[in-house]
Design a protein around this motif. Structure first.
Motif, PDB file in Angstrom:
ATOM      1  N   GLY A   1       0.809  -1.202   0.000  1.00 34.35           N
ATOM      2  CA  GLY A   1       0.000   0.000   0.000  1.00 34.35           C
ATOM      3  C   GLY A   1       0.847   1.258   0.000  1.00 34.35           C
ATOM      4  N   LEU A   2       0.185   2.392  -0.103  1.00 40.00           N
ATOM      5  CA  LEU A   2       0.861   3.684  -0.087  1.00 40.00           C
ATOM      6  C   LEU A   2       1.472   3.960   1.279  1.00 40.00           C
ATOM      7  CD1 LEU A   2      -1.905   5.757  -1.916  1.00 40.00           C
ATOM      8  CD2 LEU A   2       0.320   5.119  -2.849  1.00 40.00           C
ATOM      9  N   PRO A   3       2.599   4.680   1.313  1.00 34.74           N
ATOM     10  CA  PRO A   3       3.172   5.023   2.612  1.00 34.74           C
ATOM     11  C   PRO A   3       2.247   5.996   3.359  1.00 34.74           C
ATOM     12  CG  PRO A   3       4.469   5.980   0.827  1.00 34.74           C
ATOM     13  CD  PRO A   3       3.402   5.140   0.192  1.00 34.74           C
ATOM     14  N   CYS A   4       2.226   5.924   4.694  1.00 31.65           N
ATOM     15  CA  CYS A   4       1.345   6.778   5.486  1.00 31.65           C
ATOM     16  C   CYS A   4       1.875   6.928   6.900  1.00 31.65           C
ATOM     17  CB  CYS A   4      -0.055   6.176   5.544  1.00 31.65           C
ATOM     18  SG  CYS A   4      -0.048   4.500   6.265  1.00 31.65           S
ATOM     19  N   LYS A   5       1.299   7.896   7.619  1.00 34.05           N
ATOM     20  CA  LYS A   5       1.625   8.088   9.029  1.00 34.05           C
ATOM     21  C   LYS A   5       0.383   7.920   9.895  1.00 34.05           C
ATOM     22  CE  LYS A   5       6.019   8.832   8.985  1.00 34.05           C
ATOM     23  NZ  LYS A   5       6.681   7.541   9.115  1.00 34.05           N
ATOM     24  N   GLU A   6      -0.811   8.121   9.299  1.00 34.30           N
ATOM     25  CA  GLU A   6      -2.041   7.961  10.077  1.00 34.30           C
ATOM     26  C   GLU A   6      -3.170   7.440   9.197  1.00 34.30           C
ATOM     27  OE1 GLU A   6      -3.484  12.605  10.024  1.00 34.30           O
ATOM     28  OE2 GLU A   6      -2.100  11.935  11.588  1.00 34.30           O
ATOM     29  N   ASP A   7      -4.201   6.856   9.842  1.00 35.07           N
ATOM     30  CA  ASP A   7      -5.324   6.238   9.134  1.00 35.07           C
ATOM     31  C   ASP A   7      -5.993   7.185   8.138  1.00 35.07           C
ATOM     32  OD1 ASP A   7      -4.840   3.973  10.583  1.00 35.07           O
ATOM     33  OD2 ASP A   7      -6.551   4.190  11.938  1.00 35.07           O
ATOM     34  N   ALA A   8      -6.106   8.465   8.485  1.00 34.78           N
ATOM     35  CA  ALA A   8      -6.813   9.441   7.645  1.00 34.78           C
ATOM     36  C   ALA A   8      -6.206   9.554   6.249  1.00 34.78           C
ATOM     37  CB  ALA A   8      -6.817  10.799   8.336  1.00 34.78           C
ATOM     38  N   GLU A   9      -4.937   9.222   6.088  1.00 37.68           N
ATOM     39  CA  GLU A   9      -4.271   9.316   4.781  1.00 37.68           C
ATOM     40  C   GLU A   9      -4.659   8.163   3.849  1.00 37.68           C
ATOM     41  OE1 GLU A   9       0.047   9.961   5.159  1.00 37.68           O
ATOM     42  OE2 GLU A   9      -0.348  10.430   7.264  1.00 37.68           O
ATOM     43  N   CYS A  10      -5.295   7.125   4.398  1.00 43.22           N
ATOM     44  CA  CYS A  10      -5.629   5.922   3.618  1.00 43.22           C
ATOM     45  C   CYS A  10      -7.138   5.869   3.406  1.00 43.22           C
ATOM     46  CB  CYS A  10      -5.188   4.675   4.368  1.00 43.22           C
ATOM     47  SG  CYS A  10      -3.468   4.682   4.883  1.00 43.22           S
ATOM     48  N   ARG A  11      -7.628   6.276   2.269  1.00 41.76           N
ATOM     49  CA  ARG A  11      -9.069   6.351   2.013  1.00 41.76           C
ATOM     50  C   ARG A  11      -9.917   5.353   2.782  1.00 41.76           C
ATOM     51  NH1 ARG A  11      -8.722   7.026  -4.245  1.00 41.76           N
ATOM     52  NH2 ARG A  11      -7.474   8.917  -4.257  1.00 41.76           N
ATOM     53  N   ARG A  12     -10.136   4.175   2.238  1.00 44.97           N
ATOM     54  CA  ARG A  12     -10.982   3.195   2.931  1.00 44.97           C
ATOM     55  C   ARG A  12     -10.150   2.277   3.819  1.00 44.97           C
ATOM     56  NH1 ARG A  12     -13.440   3.431  -2.156  1.00 44.97           N
ATOM     57  NH2 ARG A  12     -12.179   1.703  -2.863  1.00 44.97           N
ATOM     58  N   ASN A  13      -8.847   2.367   3.720  1.00 46.76           N
ATOM     59  CA  ASN A  13      -7.973   1.478   4.482  1.00 46.76           C
ATOM     60  C   ASN A  13      -7.453   2.153   5.750  1.00 46.76           C
ATOM     61  OD1 ASN A  13      -8.225  -0.649   2.667  1.00 46.76           O
ATOM     62  ND2 ASN A  13      -6.597   0.132   1.364  1.00 46.76           N
ATOM     63  N   VAL A  14      -6.550   1.476   6.434  1.00 42.56           N
ATOM     64  CA  VAL A  14      -5.952   2.015   7.647  1.00 42.56           C
ATOM     65  C   VAL A  14      -4.434   1.984   7.512  1.00 42.56           C
ATOM     66  CG1 VAL A  14      -7.867   1.463   9.196  1.00 42.56           C
ATOM     67  CG2 VAL A  14      -6.118  -0.277   8.743  1.00 42.56           C
ATOM     68  N   CYS A  15      -3.756   2.753   8.324  1.00 40.46           N
ATOM     69  CA  CYS A  15      -2.295   2.850   8.264  1.00 40.46           C
ATOM     70  C   CYS A  15      -1.685   1.884   9.273  1.00 40.46           C
ATOM     71  CB  CYS A  15      -1.883   4.289   8.577  1.00 40.46           C
ATOM     72  SG  CYS A  15      -0.123   4.580   8.333  1.00 40.46           S
ATOM     73  N   ILE A  16      -1.153   0.771   8.753  1.00 40.71           N
ATOM     74  CA  ILE A  16      -0.526  -0.236   9.615  1.00 40.71           C
ATOM     75  C   ILE A  16       0.960  -0.287   9.276  1.00 40.71           C
ATOM     76  CG2 ILE A  16      -0.508  -2.656  10.340  1.00 40.71           C
ATOM     77  CD1 ILE A  16      -3.413  -2.883   9.416  1.00 40.71           C
TER      78      ILE A  16
END
Length: 130
Positions: A1-16
């Motif tokens: 998935g795309l790199p992220c720091k928090e859940d809000a950055e991942c449309r329907r997904n979560v940041c794990i």
């Protein structure tokens, strides 16, 4: 998935672990309980794990399946009215496991499980009615 720091950055997904991912099934990776698909799961050691029954292992009360449970010693203890299968699974010392629910210990003439004197306020034997 795309790199992220928090859940809000991942449309329907979560940041794990800094990567956008779908929520995990039991056994899958997580950082918080919200990363688990099943609401009955809790995140233990970064793995979505089924919540523990009364008498089962826990780190905090959130890990216990019965709502309002306590986890004072690493074991899930049920509140008054909660499910149980043994007297030592009730969080209140004035409760006992009677008919598979944590209830206040009974006075003479009250309800108790056969041959379980622990269900009685006064140390008396339970003959089915007390």
């Amino acid at each position: 998935g795309l790199p992220c720091k928090e859940d809000a950055e991942c449309r329907r997904n979560v940041c794990i672990f800094d990567s956008c991912s779908p929520r995990s099934l039991s056994g899958g990776p997580c950082e918080t309980n919200s990363h688990c698909v099943n609401t009955t799961d809790t995140c233990v050691n970064n793995v979505c794990t089924s919540k523990s029954p009364p008498g089962g292992n826990c780190f905090t009360s959130v890990d216990c399946a019965v709502p309002a449970s306590a986890c004072p010693t690493g074991i899930c203890l049920s509140p008054t009215g909660g499910d149980c299968s043994a007297n030592n699974q009730c969080s209140s010392s004035s409760d006992s496991c009677i008919d598979l629910k944590c209830e206040a210990k009974s006075s003479p003439g009250g309800d108790c499980d056969l041959n379980d004197s622990g269900d009685c306020v006064i140390n008396s034997k339970c003959d089915g009615t007390m």
